[in-house]
Design an enzyme around this catalytic site. Structure first.
Site, short mmCIF file in Angstrom:
data_model
loop_
_atom_site.label_atom_id
_atom_site.label_comp_id
_atom_site.label_asym_id
_atom_site.label_seq_id
_atom_site.Cartn_x
_atom_site.Cartn_y
_atom_site.Cartn_z
N HIS A 1 0.85 -1.19 0.00
CA HIS A 1 0.00 0.00 0.00
C HIS A 1 0.89 1.25 0.00
O HIS A 1 2.03 1.20 0.49
CB HIS A 1 -0.90 -0.03 1.24
CG HIS A 1 -1.87 1.10 1.33
ND1 HIS A 1 -1.56 2.31 1.89
CD2 HIS A 1 -3.16 1.19 0.92
CE1 HIS A 1 -2.62 3.10 1.83
NE2 HIS A 1 -3.60 2.46 1.24
N PRO A 2 0.41 2.39 -0.51
CA PRO A 2 1.25 3.60 -0.55
C PRO A 2 1.76 4.08 0.80
O PRO A 2 2.76 4.81 0.85
CB PRO A 2 0.32 4.64 -1.19
CG PRO A 2 -0.60 3.85 -2.04
CD PRO A 2 -0.84 2.57 -1.29
N ARG A 3 1.13 3.69 1.90
CA ARG A 3 1.63 4.09 3.22
C ARG A 3 2.84 3.25 3.66
O ARG A 3 3.47 3.57 4.67
CB ARG A 3 0.52 3.96 4.27
CG ARG A 3 -0.51 5.07 4.28
CD ARG A 3 0.01 6.38 4.87
NE ARG A 3 0.51 6.23 6.23
CZ ARG A 3 -0.22 6.33 7.33
NH1 ARG A 3 -1.52 6.56 7.23
NH2 ARG A 3 0.31 6.20 8.52
N LYS A 4 3.13 2.18 2.94
CA LYS A 4 4.23 1.31 3.33
C LYS A 4 5.55 1.83 2.75
O LYS A 4 5.57 2.74 1.92
CB LYS A 4 3.97 -0.12 2.86
CG LYS A 4 2.63 -0.69 3.33
CD LYS A 4 2.47 -0.58 4.84
CE LYS A 4 1.21 -1.24 5.35
NZ LYS A 4 -0.01 -0.44 5.14
N VAL A 5 6.67 1.24 3.18
CA VAL A 5 7.99 1.73 2.76
C VAL A 5 8.17 1.58 1.26
O VAL A 5 8.72 2.47 0.59
CB VAL A 5 9.11 1.01 3.53
CG1 VAL A 5 10.49 1.49 3.06
CG2 VAL A 5 8.97 1.26 5.04
#
Length: 380
Positions: A182-186
């Site tokens: 997901h875009p919130r991940k690294v």
């Protein structure tokens, strides 16, 4: 009215290389699950020290497939942390089993042998343990305990790409682990996930389960010079990843080590800036590993003179996009029908913590400003 430039809480690291890789996939004419997905699976599994990788549409669908693979269903209980994104508990209900909420360690936000043991029963068939916010749980202790109890341990590694436990990548030695892009991940593929495991037969079945239960994949059928009449061996799902996503993911894998190193440097500077503020406890590495600092959260102790929501509001007023800390699933309306055991640490963390900005575009001036706001509020 003055326009305040906002410091975002997270910015995905996406550049021209990812754009070109996605464009190449589009130009190839193969945009569904295909050769790039297979390569992404192989490279990601190698990176995290697993025998096999199975790409899926999200970490949630990966966790769901893990429980299907384990044969869980009605009458079974699965111990999960309430302190986690709600998907961790939801997947248990997706297979008809019952989620049982356990408390967590105050310093790490993770399940421990003791908190699991406090709620497990003869009906407990599995535990889903989360490497919360990238902070690795004690893999050695939990794996040993799960083996002793005779229950399966599923590792929710949604946030943990690049984190380590006992000197090795999170994922090494895991019976089964699920990861998020997901875009919130690294690292990100927009949406998408991966299941890693060492069991070749299990990986084969997971690949079938993600693709409607077919005994031969669409890519294999299209690659064959002869007609292939597929069979559908079981009722399954459409949880596939596209080659466009995998093309982006392959570029992102090359960035992972550098991104983690940068995040750890930024986190170290946060620790220096916040060290003199009474009542703030920043997240740190546990004794058994290193976090990738997917999230940098701080816990407000009783002596900090302002509540979490007031701090969030002041940060927002002064141009800082922070977030509340990790949610507690048992407090959400979806789980209003569940009466869990007492979860005092979970409720304290979800009430008294917040997540500060941490990403590749964060500057020292940004960090100075954020720390200044927190210092000002402590003095009032």
């Amino acid at each position: 009215m003055e326009v305040v430039e906002v410091i975002p809480v997270m910015v995905p690291m996406l550049g021209e290389e990812e754009a070109l890789a996605a464009a190449d996939a589009v130009r190839s004419g193969w945009v569904a699950q295909g050769p790039r997905v297979a390569r992404f699976e192989q490279e990601f599994a190698g990176l995290v020290g697993a025998g096999h990788g199975v790409a899926v549409s999200s970490c949630t669908t990966g966790l769901h497939l893990a429980l299907v693979l384990l044969g869980l269903g009605p009458g079974d209980e699965v111990v999960v942390p309430s302190l986690s994104f709600i998907a961790t508990a939801n997947v248990v209900r997706h297979v008809g089993a019952t989620p049982v909420f356990a408390d967590v360690d105050l310093a790490t936000g993770n399940l421990t042998v003791e908190t699991i043991d406090a709620v497990r029963t003869p009906r407990t068939r599995a535990v889903i343990a989360v490497h919360q916010g990238g902070v690795p749980f004690d893999t050695a202790a939990l794996r040993k305990a799960a083996d002793g109890w005779g229950v399966a341990l599923v590792e929710d590694a949604a946030c943990a790409a690049g984190s380590t436990a006992y000197g090795q990548s999170v994922g090494v030695g895991a019976a089964i682990a699920a990861w998020s892009f997901h875009p919130r991940k690294v690292i990100t593929t927009g949406e998408g996930g991966m299941v890693t495991l060492d069991d070749a037969d299990g990986a084969k079945r997971l690949r079938r389960l993600r693709e409607h239960g077919m005994n031969v994949s669409a890519a294999e059928r299209h690659a064959s010079a002869q007609p292939v009449l597929e069979a559908y061996l079981e009722t399954a799902f459409n949880y596939r990843m596209t080659d466009i996503q995998a093309a982006v993911g392959l570029v992102q894998l090359g960035r992972l080590a550098g991104l983690v190193a940068q995040r750890r440097e930024l986190a170290a500077r946060y620790h220096e800036l916040l060290a003199g503020i009474d009542g703030l406890v920043p997240v740190r590495d546990p004794a058994h590993g290193q976090t990738n600092y997917q999230s940098f959260w701080v816990l407000l102790r009783e002596e900090y003179p302002r509540g979490r929501d007031e701090v969030l509001a002041e940060l927002a007023r002064r141009g800082v996009s922070a977030r509340r800390g990790i949610m507690a699933s048992h407090l959400e309306p979806a789980y209003a029908d569940v009466t869990p055991a007492a979860l005092p640490v979970t409720e304290r963390i979800t009430r008294d913590s917040l997540i500060l900005p941490l990403h590749h575009k964060l500057t020292e001036d940004d960090q100075d400003h954020i720390a200044g706001v927190l210092r000002d509020m402590a003095r009032r």
